[in-house]
Design an enzyme around this catalytic site. Sequence first.
Site, PDB file in Angstrom:
ATOM      1  CG  HIS A 135      -2.814  -6.134  10.404  1.00 24.76           C
ATOM      2  ND1 HIS A 135      -1.548  -5.899   9.916  1.00 24.76           N
ATOM      3  CD2 HIS A 135      -3.410  -4.909  10.520  1.00 24.76           C
ATOM      4  CE1 HIS A 135      -1.387  -4.599   9.734  1.00 24.76           C
ATOM      5  NE2 HIS A 135      -2.495  -3.985  10.090  1.00 24.76           N
TER       6      HIS A 135
ATOM      7  CD  GLU B  31      -1.383  -0.005   3.655  1.00 23.27           C
ATOM      8  OE1 GLU B  31      -2.093   1.000   3.679  1.00 23.27           O
ATOM      9  OE2 GLU B  31      -1.453  -0.931   4.482  1.00 23.27           O
TER      10      GLU B  31
ATOM     11  CB  SER C   1      -7.592   0.643   7.061  1.00 25.71           C
ATOM     12  OG  SER C   1      -7.111   0.473   8.359  1.00 25.71           O
TER      13      SER C   1
ATOM     14  CB  CYS D  33      -2.630  -4.066   6.477  1.00 26.84           C
ATOM     15  SG  CYS D  33      -2.189  -2.412   6.977  1.00 26.84           S
TER      16      CYS D  33
HETATM   17  N1  CAA Z   1       1.487   3.121  30.664  1.00 27.79           N
HETATM   18  C1  CAA Z   1       0.809   2.091  30.117  1.00 27.79           C
HETATM   19  N2  CAA Z   1      -0.181   2.255  29.194  1.00 27.79           N
HETATM   20  C2  CAA Z   1      -0.485   3.516  28.830  1.00 27.79           C
HETATM   21  C3  CAA Z   1       0.178   4.640  29.352  1.00 27.79           C
HETATM   22  C4  CAA Z   1       1.199   4.407  30.325  1.00 27.79           C
HETATM   23  N3  CAA Z   1       1.893   5.412  30.862  1.00 27.79           N
HETATM   24  N4  CAA Z   1      -0.345   5.741  28.804  1.00 27.79           N
HETATM   25  C5  CAA Z   1      -1.306   5.329  27.925  1.00 27.79           C
HETATM   26  N5  CAA Z   1      -1.379   3.987  27.960  1.00 27.79           N
HETATM   27  C6  CAA Z   1      -2.257   3.119  27.164  1.00 27.79           C
HETATM   28  C7  CAA Z   1      -3.647   3.708  26.995  1.00 27.79           C
HETATM   29  O1  CAA Z   1      -4.474   3.421  28.112  1.00 27.79           O
HETATM   30  C8  CAA Z   1      -4.089   2.980  25.737  1.00 27.79           C
HETATM   31  O2  CAA Z   1      -4.486   1.683  26.054  1.00 27.79           O
HETATM   32  P1  CAA Z   1      -6.012   1.221  25.807  1.00 27.79           P
HETATM   33  O3  CAA Z   1      -6.265   1.353  24.333  1.00 27.79           O
HETATM   34  O4  CAA Z   1      -6.006  -0.183  26.278  1.00 27.79           O
HETATM   35  O5  CAA Z   1      -6.847   2.150  26.590  1.00 27.79           O
HETATM   36  C9  CAA Z   1      -2.795   2.860  24.928  1.00 27.79           C
HETATM   37  O6  CAA Z   1      -1.732   3.058  25.857  1.00 27.79           O
HETATM   38  C10 CAA Z   1      -2.691   3.909  23.834  1.00 27.79           C
HETATM   39  O7  CAA Z   1      -2.912   5.139  24.440  1.00 27.79           O
HETATM   40  P2  CAA Z   1      -3.723   6.280  23.674  1.00 27.79           P
HETATM   41  O8  CAA Z   1      -5.016   5.754  23.163  1.00 27.79           O
HETATM   42  O9  CAA Z   1      -3.737   7.489  24.535  1.00 27.79           O
HETATM   43  O10 CAA Z   1      -2.683   6.457  22.484  1.00 27.79           O
HETATM   44  P3  CAA Z   1      -2.641   7.420  21.288  1.00 27.79           P
HETATM   45  O11 CAA Z   1      -3.579   8.555  21.365  1.00 27.79           O
HETATM   46  O12 CAA Z   1      -1.227   7.754  21.210  1.00 27.79           O
HETATM   47  O13 CAA Z   1      -3.132   6.540  20.009  1.00 27.79           O
HETATM   48  C11 CAA Z   1      -3.359   4.800  18.438  1.00 27.79           C
HETATM   49  C12 CAA Z   1      -2.970   5.155  19.861  1.00 27.79           C
HETATM   50  C13 CAA Z   1      -4.825   5.261  18.174  1.00 27.79           C
HETATM   51  C14 CAA Z   1      -3.252   3.315  18.226  1.00 27.79           C
HETATM   52  C15 CAA Z   1      -2.406   5.547  17.477  1.00 27.79           C
HETATM   53  O14 CAA Z   1      -1.115   5.038  17.653  1.00 27.79           O
HETATM   54  C16 CAA Z   1      -2.776   5.439  16.034  1.00 27.79           C
HETATM   55  O15 CAA Z   1      -3.572   6.239  15.529  1.00 27.79           O
HETATM   56  N6  CAA Z   1      -2.201   4.445  15.298  1.00 27.79           N
HETATM   57  C17 CAA Z   1      -2.426   4.252  13.890  1.00 27.79           C
HETATM   58  C18 CAA Z   1      -3.741   3.573  13.608  1.00 27.79           C
HETATM   59  C19 CAA Z   1      -3.735   2.102  13.889  1.00 27.79           C
HETATM   60  O16 CAA Z   1      -2.717   1.454  14.006  1.00 27.79           O
HETATM   61  N7  CAA Z   1      -4.937   1.516  13.966  1.00 27.79           N
HETATM   62  C20 CAA Z   1      -5.097   0.091  14.137  1.00 27.79           C
HETATM   63  C21 CAA Z   1      -6.281  -0.455  13.388  1.00 27.79           C
HETATM   64  S1  CAA Z   1      -6.179  -0.010  11.647  1.00 27.79           S
HETATM   65  C22 CAA Z   1      -5.129  -1.176  10.954  1.00 27.79           C
HETATM   66  O17 CAA Z   1      -4.901  -2.204  11.519  1.00 27.79           O
HETATM   67  C23 CAA Z   1      -4.506  -0.870   9.642  1.00 27.79           C
HETATM   68  C24 CAA Z   1      -3.127  -0.434   9.845  1.00 27.79           C
HETATM   69  O18 CAA Z   1      -2.171  -1.189   9.735  1.00 27.79           O
HETATM   70  C25 CAA Z   1      -2.927   0.959  10.242  1.00 27.79           C
END
Ligand code: CAA
Length: 396
Positions: A237, A83, A313, A115
């Site tokens: 994945h 992709e 996605s 993916c």
């Molecule tokens: N210690 C331990 N855990 C902590 C922490 C700490 N100090 N602070 C935060 N966390 C945890 C949070 O509680 C959260 O866990 P939960 O989901 O279990 O609640 C986790 O860490 C992530 O925290 P946030 O949600 O605050 O993180 P973020 O705002 O930075 O975003 C994300 C996380 C949405 C995955 C972001 O990285 C993102 O947008 N990633 C890209 C999208 C993605 O990968 N999506 C997956 C599905 S799509 C797909 O699969 C296709 C593809 O390849 C992209």
Amino acid sequence: MPADTAVGIHDLSFRTGSLVLTHEELGKHTGASLSKYHEGIGQRAMSVPSPDEDIVTMAADATRPVIERHGADRIRTLLFATETAVDQSKAAGIYVHSLLGLPSQVRVVELKQACYGATAALQLATALVRSDPTQQVLVIASDVARYDLDSPGEATQGAAAAAMLVSAEPALVAINSPSGLFTQDVMDFWRPNYRSTAVVDGRKSLGAYIRAVDAAWHDYRERGGLPLEKIHTVCYHQPFTRIAFKAHQQLLQSAGLDGDDEAAVDEAIAPTTRYNEIIGNSYTASMYLALASLLETGSALDGETLGFFSYGSGSVAEFFTGQVRPGYRAALRTDAHREAVARRRPIDYATYRRLRVQDLPTDGQRHELTHQALGSFRLARVQAHQRIYEAAGRRP
Ligand code: CAA
């Protein structure tokens, strides 16, 4: 061909980028705690391609050992899933075909559905081999995952290529029927042609992925698929590895089993995450790196049934199973994979940032690239709007 002839993955080889940024180093810039990275999203480091690497060089590097071991005489098709294509018209697989000196009598095509693309390629490959078991198909998945700087997705970047040789009587994993399928039009993650980074609605993407686990599983079961108790381990994945644990909890619930025992879920999934937690998201290749991790680091799996959950996605998802072949360990490439990960050169945040804002020139002039790639192939120059690749030889 007898109906019971096994068809599946005969060889699996992967490579990754030559540079690595740790989450410790990233955290110095973002201020995020290490526990958020290590536990919250399950990532410790991300591969970064050097400027003379891309999906083609990683793919050729991953595929070279497969051709060296098996030859190319029986290969009639090369399916390249990505992709993060380097061209809107020409299939990246044609560069790989040329770099590896594959025979002219091969059809080469590129496939895209986020993916999920490599799983579509694997299923097409098994169908081609079933129609003529004397033939083999090369399936290559190669991607560079890039999100906007300073966005939440940035911590989940990565890069890798996985090459699989699909054949009758495979050495590693026979692919089974049926598959459970699920397609839904959802804007969770996408990349318009004018952008080099993905647009993502992180929370929406997590919900879409988890819903797809449930939906693909139900379709799998309705089509006569095995109960979950008969499946040894599921490879998911892994856009970031923590999602695999959540997905497995969902799958257990969808199958009417206990998804609340976190220690049991951790034990089931951890063997599939060893490479992805230090390489990052490799999009189409990620689920096949999970398979490599499981086969290379888990307990003996001869004859066991594995589950696979592939998600792209947009979105398309598929749940299917495969049977690990007796004696599979003799065909593994554990040392080479560990070496490809270990050889990466660590970079600091400032270097990473500089690399991220450096794009290939688009003026059509000749631009030579400094030799930095550690793999067997490199992008030597761009010239007349062409990418010129070469065997890397020794680095100066
Ligand atoms: N210690 C331990 N855990 C902590 C922490 C700490 N100090 N602070 C935060 N966390 C945890 C949070 O509680 C959260 O866990 P939960 O989901 O279990 O609640 C986790 O860490 C992530 O925290 P946030 O949600 O605050 O993180 P973020 O705002 O930075 O975003 C994300 C996380 C949405 C995955 C972001 O990285 C993102 O947008 N990633 C890209 C999208 C993605 O990968 N999506 C997956 C599905 S799509 C797909 O699969 C296709 C593809 O390849 C992209």
